[in-house]
Design a protein around this motif. Structure first.
Motif, mmCIF file in Angstrom:
data_model
loop_
_atom_site.group_PDB
_atom_site.id
_atom_site.type_symbol
_atom_site.label_atom_id
_atom_site.label_comp_id
_atom_site.label_asym_id
_atom_site.label_seq_id
_atom_site.Cartn_x
_atom_site.Cartn_y
_atom_site.Cartn_z
ATOM 1 N N UNK A 15 0.818 -1.223 0.000
ATOM 2 C CA UNK A 15 0.000 0.000 0.000
ATOM 3 C C UNK A 15 0.848 1.268 0.000
ATOM 4 N N UNK A 16 2.150 1.184 0.346
ATOM 5 C CA UNK A 16 2.965 2.392 0.417
ATOM 6 C C UNK A 16 3.094 3.064 -0.936
ATOM 7 N N UNK A 17 3.180 2.268 -1.998
ATOM 8 C CA UNK A 17 3.282 2.851 -3.329
ATOM 9 C C UNK A 17 2.039 3.683 -3.647
ATOM 10 N N UNK A 18 0.847 3.150 -3.288
ATOM 11 C CA UNK A 18 -0.394 3.888 -3.534
ATOM 12 C C UNK A 18 -0.434 5.173 -2.711
ATOM 13 N N UNK A 19 -0.073 5.077 -1.426
ATOM 14 C CA UNK A 19 -0.101 6.268 -0.575
ATOM 15 C C UNK A 19 0.866 7.325 -1.079
ATOM 16 N N UNK A 20 2.092 6.928 -1.424
ATOM 17 C CA UNK A 20 3.077 7.895 -1.921
ATOM 18 C C UNK A 20 2.623 8.543 -3.221
ATOM 19 N N UNK A 43 7.852 0.045 -16.469
ATOM 20 C CA UNK A 43 8.067 1.385 -17.032
ATOM 21 C C UNK A 43 7.055 2.374 -16.464
ATOM 22 N N UNK A 44 5.792 1.943 -16.395
ATOM 23 C CA UNK A 44 4.745 2.829 -15.873
ATOM 24 C C UNK A 44 4.993 3.167 -14.405
ATOM 25 N N UNK A 45 5.383 2.155 -13.619
ATOM 26 C CA UNK A 45 5.669 2.402 -12.206
ATOM 27 C C UNK A 45 6.830 3.380 -12.060
ATOM 28 N N UNK A 46 7.888 3.165 -12.820
ATOM 29 C CA UNK A 46 9.074 4.011 -12.696
ATOM 30 C C UNK A 46 8.821 5.419 -13.252
ATOM 31 N N UNK A 47 7.893 5.546 -14.206
ATOM 32 C CA UNK A 47 7.528 6.893 -14.681
ATOM 33 C C UNK A 47 6.855 7.675 -13.562
ATOM 34 N N UNK A 48 6.005 6.994 -12.777
ATOM 35 C CA UNK A 48 5.389 7.663 -11.631
ATOM 36 C C UNK A 48 6.447 8.064 -10.616
ATOM 37 N N UNK A 82 13.958 -12.543 -25.504
ATOM 38 C CA UNK A 82 13.313 -13.052 -24.292
ATOM 39 C C UNK A 82 11.953 -12.418 -24.030
ATOM 40 N N UNK A 83 11.551 -11.432 -24.817
ATOM 41 C CA UNK A 83 10.338 -10.679 -24.498
ATOM 42 C C UNK A 83 9.066 -11.520 -24.607
ATOM 43 N N UNK A 84 9.071 -12.551 -25.472
ATOM 44 C CA UNK A 84 7.855 -13.343 -25.650
ATOM 45 C C UNK A 84 7.703 -14.430 -24.594
ATOM 46 N N UNK A 85 8.737 -14.698 -23.793
ATOM 47 C CA UNK A 85 8.678 -15.762 -22.788
ATOM 48 C C UNK A 85 7.842 -15.311 -21.588
ATOM 49 N N UNK A 86 7.305 -16.309 -20.884
ATOM 50 C CA UNK A 86 6.385 -16.029 -19.789
ATOM 51 C C UNK A 86 7.099 -16.094 -18.441
ATOM 52 N N UNK A 87 6.737 -15.177 -17.568
ATOM 53 C CA UNK A 87 7.238 -15.163 -16.200
ATOM 54 C C UNK A 87 6.048 -14.957 -15.275
ATOM 55 N N UNK A 88 6.191 -15.249 -13.987
ATOM 56 C CA UNK A 88 5.071 -15.054 -13.060
ATOM 57 C C UNK A 88 4.591 -13.602 -13.049
ATOM 58 N N UNK A 89 3.289 -13.407 -13.037
ATOM 59 C CA UNK A 89 2.706 -12.065 -13.061
ATOM 60 C C UNK A 89 3.068 -11.285 -11.802
ATOM 61 N N UNK A 90 3.389 -10.005 -11.989
ATOM 62 C CA UNK A 90 3.601 -9.040 -10.894
ATOM 63 C C UNK A 90 4.734 -9.457 -9.959
ATOM 64 N N UNK A 91 5.677 -10.268 -10.453
ATOM 65 C CA UNK A 91 6.748 -10.727 -9.574
ATOM 66 C C UNK A 91 7.916 -9.745 -9.544
ATOM 67 N N UNK A 92 8.003 -8.821 -10.514
ATOM 68 C CA UNK A 92 9.108 -7.861 -10.556
ATOM 69 C C UNK A 92 8.802 -6.582 -9.783
ATOM 70 N N UNK A 93 7.543 -6.318 -9.533
ATOM 71 C CA UNK A 93 7.167 -5.089 -8.829
ATOM 72 C C UNK A 93 7.821 -4.967 -7.452
ATOM 73 N N UNK A 94 7.859 -6.044 -6.625
ATOM 74 C CA UNK A 94 8.518 -5.894 -5.323
ATOM 75 C C UNK A 94 10.003 -5.569 -5.438
ATOM 76 N N UNK A 95 10.667 -6.032 -6.495
ATOM 77 C CA UNK A 95 12.094 -5.733 -6.651
ATOM 78 C C UNK A 95 12.316 -4.263 -6.960
ATOM 79 N N UNK A 96 11.469 -3.697 -7.800
ATOM 80 C CA UNK A 96 11.572 -2.262 -8.103
ATOM 81 C C UNK A 96 11.245 -1.433 -6.873
#
Length: 469
Positions: free
Chosen positions: A267-272, A321-326, A345-359
């Motif tokens: 929730x901190x991202x939303x509050x900020x 990109x959208x998160x980092x633009x904010x 590698x762009x067409x390969x699949x990875x778990x959804x929303x798994x990179x957001x916590x790293x950013x």
């Protein structure tokens, strides 16, 4: 029967007209009694309509064969052999030795001819196929069948062929015998101990008044093999159903686990973001509008991906990109961002929303505490059989030893809530030990988070999404 009459009559006539005690007179005396035995056997054989008629025929012919061999051996022993050994040095010993040889030869000849007699009775007299060959053919036939209905049809057709009867006379009856229906003349269990027993019912109609012993033995044997095959099929069906049930339970457990992990949104991202929008509205309304649109895109993407376990690497990078633009709007000139993405590698699949916590981790622990400008690098490339995704910042990193940084390092490496522990749990749930997340200090300054995902896992995920999972 005719042979018995002829032998008996010839023996009686010879006893009356041949002078005793010649050899022919003795032979005629034997013929009188042996002819009676042949006559009785012939009568039984001719009028045989009982269950053991085939066995009776085999034994009768074997008795006749034994009598003929015994008679021939006796004539040979007391005729030519006795005459030849009379003038030898040891006549008794020689005669005894030859008697043993004749007896052994008669036994071996009896065993060999007895087998041919059995085949003669089964195939020529009663017109039956070789039971051993029929059983072998039947076992090969049912070995390739995988359904209960086909097995029941096979045993019914095999029984019809073996008995040369009509289909309505041989039925496969489930359950216990129906006492209200006409009773079957022969009931052979196929699955007697099963919860749904099956029997092979034979009803003798028309001119067929009995079954032979070999026929009954054949039916019992094919029923036995059919029952074994049906038991094997039942166990195989139970095993498949158990594996299917376990697979469904495992999949439901994994999906529930992934939903629980994905639902832990920081929730901190939303509050900020909302605080930044509120502060920009009076002074820079255009930036506030731009930031609001970006925030709307982020939550739209989160809502769309909440029901999907995997996303393409390209979709996840656009989301970052959208998160980092904010974040760039919030930090202004203090933050710069670079993306280095391998197009293969762009067409390969990875778990959804798994990179957001790293950013978010890089922003919170790398950019926010640092005085001055900061830089974040997001990269992804193929390496051997893996996809390696890295997120770097040029903040303080993990190398300092003061109490605050030790607590920070513990929080970053162990991770609670939606942090790195969440990411590790998701990777472990999806890929086991084939995936990993590591944190390392950079040589200059800052920290690098590297996520390794097996390439085969990415391809399997891709096929799963293509199937609509």
């Amino acid at each position: 029967m005719i042979l018995g009459l002829l032998v008996c009559t010839a023996g009686a006539a010879a006893s009356l007209f041949l002078p005793p005690p010649g050899a022919m007179a003795h032979l005629a005396q034997i013929g009188r009694f042996q002819g009676v035995i042949l006559l009785v056997i012939g009568v039984f054989f001719y009028f045989s309509h009982f269950r053991a008629a085939d066995l009776f025929a085999k034994i009768a012919l074997r008795l006749i064969l034994g009598g003929l061999l015994a008679l021939g051996g006796a004539l040979l022993l007391f005729g030519p052999v006795a005459s030849a050994t009379r003038n030898m040095p040891l006549p008794l010993a020689t005669e005894t030795l030859l008697a043993v040889v004749i007896l052994g030869g008669a036994i071996l000849l009896y065993l060999r001819l007895g087998h041919w007699i059995d085949l003669l009775v089964e195939r020529r007299v009663f017109g039956k196929r070789d039971p051993r060959q029929m059983i072998q053919d039947f076992r090969q036939q049912i070995g390739s069948q995988n359904s209960r209905a086909s097995l029941i049809a096979s045993i019914q057709s095999a029984a019809i062929e073996a008995l040369a009867m009509r289909p309505e006379e041989i039925q496969v009856e489930p359950g216990l015998p129906d006492h209200t229906a006409p009773p079957a003349d022969l009931l052979i269990p196929i699955l007697p101990s099963s919860s749904k027993p099956i029997h092979l019912a034979v009803s003798l109609q028309g001119d067929r008044r009995t079954l032979l012993t070999t026929e009954i033995d054949l039916l019992h044997e094919i029923a036995l093999y059919t029952g074994k095959r049906l038991n094997d099929l039942e166990r195989e069906e139970e095993r498949i159903e158990r594996v299917r049930t376990e697979g469904n339970l495992s999949r439901q457990l994994v999906e529930a686990e992934l939903r629980a992990l994905r639902s832990q949104i920081n929730p901190h991202f939303l509050f900020n973001s909302l605080n930044t929008i509120a502060s920009l509205i009076p002074s820079e309304p255009e930036k506030a509008e731009k930031m609001t649109i970006r925030l709307s895109s982020i939550f739209r993407y989160v809502l769309i991906q909440s029901g999907r376990p995997f996303s393409s690497l390209h979709e996840e990078m656009e989301f970052l990109r959208t998160i980092l633009e904010i974040e760039q709007i919030r930090f202004g000139e203090r933050l710069s961002v670079t993306f280095e993405i391998d197009s293969a590698a762009e067409h390969l699949m990875i778990p959804s929303l798994i990179l957001q916590p790293l950013v978010e981790n890089a922003i919170k622990h790398g950019v926010t505490p640092k005085i001055g400008k900061s830089h974040i690098l997001v990269g992804a490339q193929l390496h051997d059989d893996t996809i390696q995704i890295r997120i770097e910042d040029d903040g303080h990193g993990l190398r300092t030893d003061n109490d605050l940084d030790r607590r920070l390092r513990a929080h970053m490496t162990n991770g609670t809530g939606i942090g790195l522990q969440n990411v590790r749990e998701r990777l472990s749930t999806l890929y086991g030990t084939a995936a990993a997340l590591t944190l390392t200090d950079l040589e200059s300054a800052g920290c690098r988070a590297t996520m390794t995902i097996p390439l085969y896992g990415a391809k399997n995920a891709n096929s799963s999404v293509a199937r609509g999972r």
